[in-house]
Design a protein around this motif. Structure first.
Motif, PDB file in Angstrom:
ATOM      1  N   ALA A  51       1.147  -1.325   0.099  1.00 18.98           N
ATOM      2  CA  ALA A  51       0.160   0.165   0.089  1.00 18.98           C
ATOM      3  C   ALA A  51       0.835   1.607   0.335  1.00 18.98           C
ATOM      4  O   ALA A  51       0.487   2.536  -0.844  1.00 18.98           O
ATOM      5  N   SER A  52       2.136   1.133   0.833  1.00 16.36           N
ATOM      6  CA  SER A  52       2.820   2.546   0.965  1.00 16.36           C
ATOM      7  C   SER A  52       3.280   2.231  -0.950  1.00 16.36           C
ATOM      8  O   SER A  52       3.469   4.050  -1.635  1.00 16.36           O
ATOM      9  N   LEU A  53       4.031   1.751  -1.448  1.00 14.75           N
ATOM     10  CA  LEU A  53       4.555   1.360  -3.078  1.00 14.75           C
ATOM     11  C   LEU A  53       3.864   2.323  -3.653  1.00 14.75           C
ATOM     12  O   LEU A  53       3.782   3.494  -4.029  1.00 14.75           O
ATOM     13  N   ILE A  54       2.310   1.881  -3.343  1.00 14.38           N
ATOM     14  CA  ILE A  54       1.474   2.690  -4.298  1.00 14.38           C
ATOM     15  C   ILE A  54       1.116   4.060  -3.671  1.00 14.38           C
ATOM     16  O   ILE A  54       0.919   4.371  -5.460  1.00 14.38           O
ATOM     17  N   ASP A  55       0.903   4.559  -3.066  1.00 17.67           N
ATOM     18  CA  ASP A  55       0.912   5.859  -2.094  1.00 17.67           C
ATOM     19  C   ASP A  55       2.012   6.712  -2.656  1.00 17.67           C
ATOM     20  O   ASP A  55       2.135   8.179  -3.268  1.00 17.67           O
ATOM     21  N   SER A  56       3.141   6.088  -2.845  1.00 19.41           N
ATOM     22  CA  SER A  56       4.711   6.322  -2.826  1.00 19.41           C
ATOM     23  C   SER A  56       4.942   7.019  -4.840  1.00 19.41           C
ATOM     24  O   SER A  56       5.436   7.872  -5.369  1.00 19.41           O
ATOM     25  N   TYR A  57       3.976   6.041  -5.123  1.00 16.53           N
ATOM     26  CA  TYR A  57       3.825   6.551  -6.708  1.00 16.53           C
ATOM     27  C   TYR A  57       3.408   7.669  -7.119  1.00 16.53           C
ATOM     28  O   TYR A  57       3.751   7.542  -8.093  1.00 16.53           O
ATOM     29  N   ILE A  58       2.277   7.134  -6.671  1.00 18.20           N
ATOM     30  CA  ILE A  58       1.069   8.513  -7.262  1.00 18.20           C
ATOM     31  C   ILE A  58       1.651  10.134  -6.440  1.00 18.20           C
ATOM     32  O   ILE A  58       1.564  10.405  -7.626  1.00 18.20           O
TER      33      ILE A  58
ATOM     34  N   GLY B 283      -3.960   4.076  -0.509  1.00 15.07           N
ATOM     35  CA  GLY B 283      -4.033   2.706  -0.950  1.00 15.07           C
ATOM     36  C   GLY B 283      -4.080   1.409  -0.371  1.00 15.07           C
ATOM     37  O   GLY B 283      -4.126   1.994   1.215  1.00 15.07           O
ATOM     38  N   PHE B 284      -4.625   0.561  -0.511  1.00 18.50           N
ATOM     39  CA  PHE B 284      -4.970  -0.287   0.530  1.00 18.50           C
ATOM     40  C   PHE B 284      -4.196  -1.858  -0.376  1.00 18.50           C
ATOM     41  O   PHE B 284      -4.591  -1.718  -1.426  1.00 18.50           O
ATOM     42  N   ALA B 285      -4.448  -2.322   0.181  1.00 16.82           N
ATOM     43  CA  ALA B 285      -3.812  -4.070  -0.649  1.00 16.82           C
ATOM     44  C   ALA B 285      -3.935  -5.150   0.338  1.00 16.82           C
ATOM     45  O   ALA B 285      -4.457  -4.330   2.148  1.00 16.82           O
ATOM     46  N   TRP B 286      -5.169  -5.768  -0.373  1.00 16.54           N
ATOM     47  CA  TRP B 286      -5.552  -7.508   0.724  1.00 16.54           C
ATOM     48  C   TRP B 286      -4.811  -8.290   0.085  1.00 16.54           C
ATOM     49  O   TRP B 286      -4.645  -8.536  -1.378  1.00 16.54           O
TER      50      TRP B 286
ATOM     51  N   LEU C  81      -5.005  -4.546  -5.118  1.00 18.91           N
ATOM     52  CA  LEU C  81      -4.782  -3.347  -4.918  1.00 18.91           C
ATOM     53  C   LEU C  81      -5.735  -1.879  -5.024  1.00 18.91           C
ATOM     54  O   LEU C  81      -6.435  -2.712  -6.422  1.00 18.91           O
ATOM     55  N   ASP C  82      -5.878  -1.595  -4.104  1.00 20.26           N
ATOM     56  CA  ASP C  82      -7.145  -0.151  -4.226  1.00 20.26           C
ATOM     57  C   ASP C  82      -6.538   1.402  -4.432  1.00 20.26           C
ATOM     58  O   ASP C  82      -6.293   0.667  -3.285  1.00 20.26           O
TER      59      ASP C  82
END
Length: 324
Positions: free
Chosen positions: A42-49, A61-64, A111-112
């Motif tokens: 989830a942290s990687l998603i936010d960092s990409y954005i 970001g959410f990750a399950w 991933l959301d």
């Protein structure tokens, strides 16, 4: 609920933000390694954005992973749970937050994320398996039916509640559990649009910045106090209004939920994308999306034609990467 209208220029902006969101989850999907936690993903998603200009979010970001993709053992937030039949306690939805669950070979993954770029927002969800998982693959294929069903029913001017229940009937017919019933208010979707105070530094409450509530809550209250309808920006089972003009993030979420003896086989799959609704037309904002490509590639495979991968993963001899 207020109707919202957008120009072609506006819609291009929303399409670009939706693409940014899907680029983010696809990129992180390619970076997953065995043993990575949901929190890290989830942290990687936010960092990409953030690295690409998204300084705020509709939700972070959410990750399950694994059975958490089906919300196995979760309860709908903002409901009450009885304790021994003698009392109640509020439930606030902490189960949805990214956890320390570690990724294993064959696990389902969702991933959301919903980035906010200069007030323009989009919300996406991306499903796959980390390695081979035939059940997850079949679930992703079965999700295709919901895209045409929802579009047709909105065009037929059915109410949001009627469409929700039609989707639930299809879920049962296909042999799955309805996972989106566990979301707050059990929603099939919700409105997205231009978010107020987008340039104000945001905090975080259960994965959402306060600006999201500033956008949704006034519309919820307007519908609640309206004498003429049960209009709402939340697409729920009992919402009596039709799908008003505006942009809707639609997210059918299905899965298989098993008992403790087969818990590790439980999984959920979903897609989420923007539906454009005007007074005269209804259509999906973009066709260039990962789940749409996946369905087309699988159809080509059946006919023996060459397929094109959804995305390429980096080769790494020391770690396992990629999706199936």
């Amino acid at each position: 609920m207020s109707k919202e209208y957008y120009s072609s220029v506006d819609l291009d902006d929303f399409k670009n933000v939706q693409k940014l969101a899907y680029d983010a989850v696809e990129s992180v999907a390619g970076r997953l390694v065995e043993g990575m936690t949901e929190k890290t993903a989830a942290s990687l998603i936010d960092s990409y954005i953030r690295e690409r200009g998204g300084k705020n979010f509709f939700h972070y970001g959410f990750a399950w992973f694994g059975d958490r993709t089906a919300f196995r053992g979760f309860r709908r937030p903002l409901t009450w749970k009885r304790i021994g039949g003698d009392g109640v306690l509020p439930h606030w939805g902490f189960q949805f937050q990214p956890s320390d669950r570690k990724l294993k070979e064959g696990m389902a993954v969702i991933l959301d994320v919903a980035p906010n770029v200069k007030g323009v927002t989009a919300d996406v969800g991306y499903s796959f398996s980390f390695g081979e998982n035939a059940a997850v693959k079949q679930g992703r294929l079965d999700l295709r039916e919901f895209r045409s069903l929802i579009l047709g029913l909105v065009r037929a001017e059915k109410t949001m509640g009627e469409i929700y229940r039609s989707c639930n009937d299809l879920i049962v017919e296909l042999g799955y559990n309805n996972c989106h019933t566990i979301y707050p208010n059990g929603v099939l979707g919700h409105k997205v649009g231009k978010i107020p105070a987008w340039n104000v530094p945001a905090g975080r409450l259960l994965g959402f910045p306060p600006q999201t509530f500033l956008y949704l809550v006034p519309q919820i209250l307007k519908g609640f106090f309206s004498a003429s309808s049960n209009a709402s920006p939340l697409w729920g089972e009992f919402t009596k209004s039709r799908v008003d003009a505006g942009l809707w993030a639609v997210e059918p979420h299905i899965g298989k939920i098993y008992s403790d003896s087969k818990a590790e086989e439980s999984f959920g799959v979903k897609w989420e994308e923007i539906l454009v609704v005007s007074d005269t037309d209804v259509y999906w904002l973009d066709e260039d999306l990962p789940h749409v490509h996946f369905w087309k590639d699988q159809e080509k495979t059946k006919t023996g034609k060459k397929t094109i991968p959804i995305f390429k993963t980096k080769k790494n001899s020391k770690t396992k990467t990629g999706v199936a």
